[in-house]
Motif scaffolding. Structure first.
Motif, PDB file in Angstrom:
ATOM      1  N   ILE A 159      -5.729   9.176   9.231  1.00 13.85           N
ATOM      2  CA  ILE A 159      -4.406   8.634   9.530  1.00 13.85           C
ATOM      3  C   ILE A 159      -4.184   8.668  11.041  1.00 13.85           C
ATOM      4  O   ILE A 159      -3.726   7.701  11.634  1.00 13.85           O
ATOM      5  CB  ILE A 159      -3.300   9.491   8.849  1.00 13.85           C
ATOM      6  CG1 ILE A 159      -3.550   9.613   7.348  1.00 13.85           C
ATOM      7  CG2 ILE A 159      -1.905   8.960   9.155  1.00 13.85           C
ATOM      8  CD1 ILE A 159      -3.461   8.352   6.580  1.00 13.85           C
ATOM      9  N   PHE A 160      -4.577   9.799  11.641  1.00 16.89           N
ATOM     10  CA  PHE A 160      -4.291   9.957  13.064  1.00 16.89           C
ATOM     11  C   PHE A 160      -5.250   9.192  13.956  1.00 16.89           C
ATOM     12  O   PHE A 160      -4.886   8.779  15.037  1.00 16.89           O
ATOM     13  CB  PHE A 160      -4.237  11.442  13.432  1.00 16.89           C
ATOM     14  CG  PHE A 160      -2.955  12.055  12.967  1.00 16.89           C
ATOM     15  CD1 PHE A 160      -1.779  11.862  13.687  1.00 16.89           C
ATOM     16  CD2 PHE A 160      -2.894  12.744  11.766  1.00 16.89           C
ATOM     17  CE1 PHE A 160      -0.572  12.381  13.234  1.00 16.89           C
ATOM     18  CE2 PHE A 160      -1.693  13.271  11.302  1.00 16.89           C
ATOM     19  CZ  PHE A 160      -0.529  13.088  12.042  1.00 16.89           C
ATOM     20  N   SER A 197      -4.276   4.837  12.486  1.00 18.30           N
ATOM     21  CA  SER A 197      -3.047   4.084  12.236  1.00 18.30           C
ATOM     22  C   SER A 197      -2.115   4.040  13.446  1.00 18.30           C
ATOM     23  O   SER A 197      -2.130   4.927  14.299  1.00 18.30           O
ATOM     24  CB  SER A 197      -2.298   4.679  11.046  1.00 18.30           C
ATOM     25  OG  SER A 197      -1.692   5.901  11.377  1.00 18.30           O
ATOM     26  N   ARG A 256       1.308   3.126  12.743  1.00 18.62           N
ATOM     27  CA  ARG A 256       2.516   3.690  12.130  1.00 18.62           C
ATOM     28  C   ARG A 256       2.132   4.305  10.797  1.00 18.62           C
ATOM     29  O   ARG A 256       1.106   3.977  10.215  1.00 18.62           O
ATOM     30  CB  ARG A 256       3.567   2.601  11.914  1.00 18.62           C
ATOM     31  CG  ARG A 256       4.134   2.089  13.242  1.00 18.62           C
ATOM     32  CD  ARG A 256       5.426   1.322  13.052  1.00 18.62           C
ATOM     33  NE  ARG A 256       5.247   0.153  12.206  1.00 18.62           N
ATOM     34  CZ  ARG A 256       6.222  -0.399  11.489  1.00 18.62           C
ATOM     35  NH1 ARG A 256       7.431   0.133  11.488  1.00 18.62           N
ATOM     36  NH2 ARG A 256       5.987  -1.475  10.765  1.00 18.62           N
ATOM     37  N   VAL A 257       2.972   5.186  10.329  1.00 13.80           N
ATOM     38  CA  VAL A 257       2.685   5.828   9.055  1.00 13.80           C
ATOM     39  C   VAL A 257       3.975   5.972   8.252  1.00 13.80           C
ATOM     40  O   VAL A 257       5.027   6.322   8.809  1.00 13.80           O
ATOM     41  CB  VAL A 257       1.971   7.192   9.259  1.00 13.80           C
ATOM     42  CG1 VAL A 257       2.726   8.095  10.222  1.00 13.80           C
ATOM     43  CG2 VAL A 257       1.761   7.920   7.930  1.00 13.80           C
ATOM     44  N   THR A 284       2.691   6.836  14.605  1.00 15.70           N
ATOM     45  CA  THR A 284       1.740   7.919  14.372  1.00 15.70           C
ATOM     46  C   THR A 284       1.662   8.853  15.576  1.00 15.70           C
ATOM     47  O   THR A 284       1.542  10.069  15.429  1.00 15.70           O
ATOM     48  CB  THR A 284       0.353   7.342  14.065  1.00 15.70           C
ATOM     49  OG1 THR A 284       0.516   6.326  13.070  1.00 15.70           O
ATOM     50  CG2 THR A 284      -0.591   8.405  13.532  1.00 15.70           C
TER      51      THR A 284
END
Ligand SMILES: Nc1ncnc2c1ncn2[C@@H]1O[C@H](COP(=O)(O)OP(=O)(O)OP(=O)(O)O)[C@@H](O)[C@H]1O
Ligand SMILES: [Mg+2]
Length: 493
Positions: A204-205, A208, A210-211, A225
């Motif tokens: 994710i980090f 991305s 945005r999360v 993010t």
């Protein structure tokens, strides 16, 4: 900011007894990787399936490139440039790699499929992705990881405007994940809106922009993010505090329990190792290194061409999984959809059918004990369902995995082989599983753990066997190992 390419407005999906999605609104932009996170059963896949038209939302609208999608279905959305790689593969095991990639849009010469061209295009695509996969190989001959790469190749060949990936990295090993990341970055640079679902925080980090967090079917929050961190995300996802992720190490090696001598199959050469009581023995290696093959050979799922197995010093013969289970050896397979779970049966039946003796008396099933066991495991593993009578096929991906784990924990095998035990499992449940595994070894069991997630392997295993090209490349004590030394040995550098 640019105009969103895709907008979901007040999407709700109700199943009997479950509101899978509850009034969710969200927008997606070209050239952006938008991650969606949440626990197993939070509604992520339901959200994705609403976009592609694989399911019809109970309420709400989907606006794509400015117009509302009417009577949406997967073929229509695909045509319009919305490409999804589902958590459950939707490929054809008996067709070739090339046929899978171009399924539904075969290159033609006149009325006939142009096989030569298809083969060439597939080969080029694989070269682009930097993988050596034979376009003419049957898909089922490939490892799960390679099958997933074929899925990705297929998506890329379709000129996606929106590319949705539902846990694409789950079956991949570290170096394949790097390939996947390069692919995602390339697609993003081409202006595609990427929606990325993953239970792996590092991804994710690193990937991305945005999360968004979902919890219990509800939309919770969207963040840049760069402005958040793993702790905050986990807190938003689970809505409770989680302690240490891994149980404390405390390695008390007991007597040898399982000994493998000179094991060989067409894929494996001279495999020798001993698993001791009270230990978690890890297996590391790249995809194709032979870790799963070792597990399957020991479990009697594949024929062996040589070698011997000893249990407590006594030679045993295992010709089938039934033999293995009788000897007290269980395998929790990596490809659980195919080998681990009966989709058409209920959660309860799945949990208990491998060990009927325990809950029956003189061949008659003790219904209340059955239910009690089911409830117990449902609580321990936090299986999200309105009822144990729910069919497993109606559970979310991660919750299906939990059912398989519960089934095997319940067999009380002395030696348990876990092949990628936490693949697709959310942060909270991962931790529960780690502590359960630790409890099992403290109770005197032997655990063999195959994992492609290096932090998990280093966090859990007492000893690590590294495999490379069907052979054991080396063994190390985990306290003397680190990510680098394991990777070095697995890649032979
Ligand atoms: N066909 C169905 N029938 C009944 N319930 C369903 C059905 N499909 C999904 N659900 C339920 O909807 C909820 C959301 O499921 P979903 O698959 O969207 O979760 P998810 O966030 O993708 O989880 P995971 O991380 O495990 O993949 C779950 O409680 C699931 O059991
Ligand atoms: Mg899912």
């Amino acid at each position: 900011m640019e105009k969103p390419i895709l907008q979901l407005s007040h999407i709700t999906k109700v199943y009997p007894g479950v509101t899978a999605l509850d009034d969710v609104s969200l927008e997606f932009y070209p050239g952006e990787v938008h991650a969606i996170v949440g626990e197993n059963g939070a509604g992520k896949s339901t959200f994705i399936k609403s976009i592609t038209g694989a399911i019809q939302p109970t309420k709400g609208e989907i606006i794509y490139r400015g117009t509302v999608l009417q009577n949406n279905n997967p073929a229509k959305s695909l045509d319009a440039g919305i490409v999804a790689i589902y958590q459950e593969f939707n490929h054809f095991p008996f067709l070739s790699v090339a046929e899978n990639v171009f399924y539904g849009s075969y290159p033609k010469k006149g009325l006939l499929v142009d096989f030569k061209k298809m083969e060439k295009m597939t080969g080029d695509l694989m070269a682009d992705l930097g993988v050596a996969i034979d376009p003419l190989a049957q898909l089922r001959e490939l490892s799960v990881g390679y099958q997933q790469i074929v899925e990705i190749a297929k998506a890329i060949s379709r000129n996606a405007k929106v590319l949705i990936m539902d846990e694409p990295s789950a079956p991949l090993t570290e170096n394949e994940v790097e390939k996947l990341f390069a692919i995602v970055k390339k697609v993003k640079a081409d202006g595609v809106a990427v929606i990325y679902i993953s239970h792996r925080m590092e991804e994710i980090f690193s990937l991305s922009d945005r999360v968004s967090v979902f919890r219990d079917g509800k939309y919770i929050k969207t963040m840049n993010t760069a402005d958040t961190n793993a702790d905050e995300l986990v807190k938003l996802m689970v809505n409770r505090t989680l302690g240490e992720q891994y149980p404390a190490k405390g390695y008390q090696r007991g007597e040898p329990v399982l000994e493998v001598r000179g094991l060989a199959t067409p894929m494996l050469k001279d495999i020798n190792f001993t698993a001791y009581r009270g230990e978690i023995l890890g297996f590391a290696g790249l995809v194709g290194a032979g870790r799963t093959e070792v597990a399957r050979a020991v479990f009697g799922a594949d024929k062996i061409s040589g070698g011997e197995l000893f249990l407590h010093g006594k030679r045993i013969k295992i010709n089938s999984p039934a033999d293995a289970i009788r000897s007290g050896i269980g395998l929790i397979p990596e490809d659980r959809k195919r080998h681990g779970v009966l989709l058409g049966m209920s959660i309860m039946e799945n949990i208990t059918y491998a060990n009927m003796q325990e809950i029956s008396k003189w061949g008659v099933l003790n219904g209340s004990k059955d239910a009690q066991t089911g409830e117990e495991y449902k609580d321990i593993l936090r299986i999200k369902t309105p009822s144990l009578k729910q069919l497993v096929k109606n559970l979310s991906g991660g919750n299906q995995q939990k059912v398989v784990l519960a089934k095997w924990l319940f067999t009380h095998c002395e030696v348990l082989i876990f092949d990628e035990p936490t693949r697709g499992i959310d942060v909270g449940a991962k931790q529960e599983i780690y502590f359960l595994m630790k409890q099992l070894v403290e109770d005197g069991k032997v655990i063999i753990m195959i994992s492609s997630e290096m932090p998990e392997l280093l966090g859990m295993a007492d000893r690590i066997i590294v495999m490379r090209e069907g052979k054991i490349a080396g063994t190390m004590m985990t306290r003397e190992a680190n990510q680098e030394s394991v990777l070095k040995l697995s890649s032979g550098l």
